[in-house]
Enzyme design. Sequence first.
Site, PDB file in Angstrom:
ATOM      1  N   ASP A  11       6.820  14.468   0.362  1.00 23.32           N
ATOM      2  CA  ASP A  11       5.971  13.290   0.435  1.00 23.32           C
ATOM      3  C   ASP A  11       5.027  13.524   1.619  1.00 23.32           C
ATOM      4  OD1 ASP A  11       5.107  10.516   0.173  1.00 23.32           O
ATOM      5  OD2 ASP A  11       6.335  10.152   1.953  1.00 23.32           O
ATOM      6  N   ASP A  13       2.739  10.904   3.692  1.00 23.31           N
ATOM      7  CA  ASP A  13       2.784   9.940   4.794  1.00 23.31           C
ATOM      8  C   ASP A  13       4.227   9.634   5.187  1.00 23.31           C
ATOM      9  OD1 ASP A  13      -0.203   8.379   4.841  1.00 23.31           O
ATOM     10  OD2 ASP A  13       0.333   9.399   2.987  1.00 23.31           O
TER      11      ASP A  13
END
Length: 220
Positions: A11, A13
């Site tokens: 992922d 952020d």
Amino acid sequence: MTSLPRALLFDLDGTLVDTAPDLARATNALRAHHGLEPLPYSVIRAQVSNGGSALVALALGLDKAHRDHDAARQFLLDAYGQAVAEESCLFPHLDRLLESWEARGLPWGIVTNKPRAYAAPLVEALGLVPGALLCADDLPQRKPAPEPLWAAAEQLDVPTSRCWYIGDHLRDMQAARAAGMVAVAVGYGYIEEGDDYREWPADLWFETCETLVEALLQTA
């Protein structure tokens, strides 16, 4: 038994890159535009993984159904888009991991619900060269659906069962499980107060960047 990874998927952020400072700046710019005092950084940080609409709700109390929500969200995104990498940086120790991973000729990629208009310039500004970058608007589906993870694995030419997906949100673990990947939860990201990452349906859990990196270096 958890299979060793042949590819890592992150992922973006809150997992690979600490983007909260720049998103906090944009959130408080929105508040200033409406004559409001800035929110504490810690309050904004906890909402970053929930996206622009959540930040608008936090900043102004406007949910998606409110007539002014879309305009506020666009203001926030425009403010963010002007400087996506002013203060954003890799989380500690991950540069060491990526350097080691790439030196071994092993692939890695990013699967994010961030729109490409913001994700791609951020990745480029940080000098990152992932073998796959799947963004929110690349496919009709987004996490927690498995399709973006499948697409990334296909681009890396690695079976899904040999991919580890690393994230800081429940939907990341749901997506990894649905995609048939090893789900790796991290506790250093943008986790809301009262949310226990150890309760997510993961295969592995790491509290800090350092413990994550040390574990992954041992698998390479």
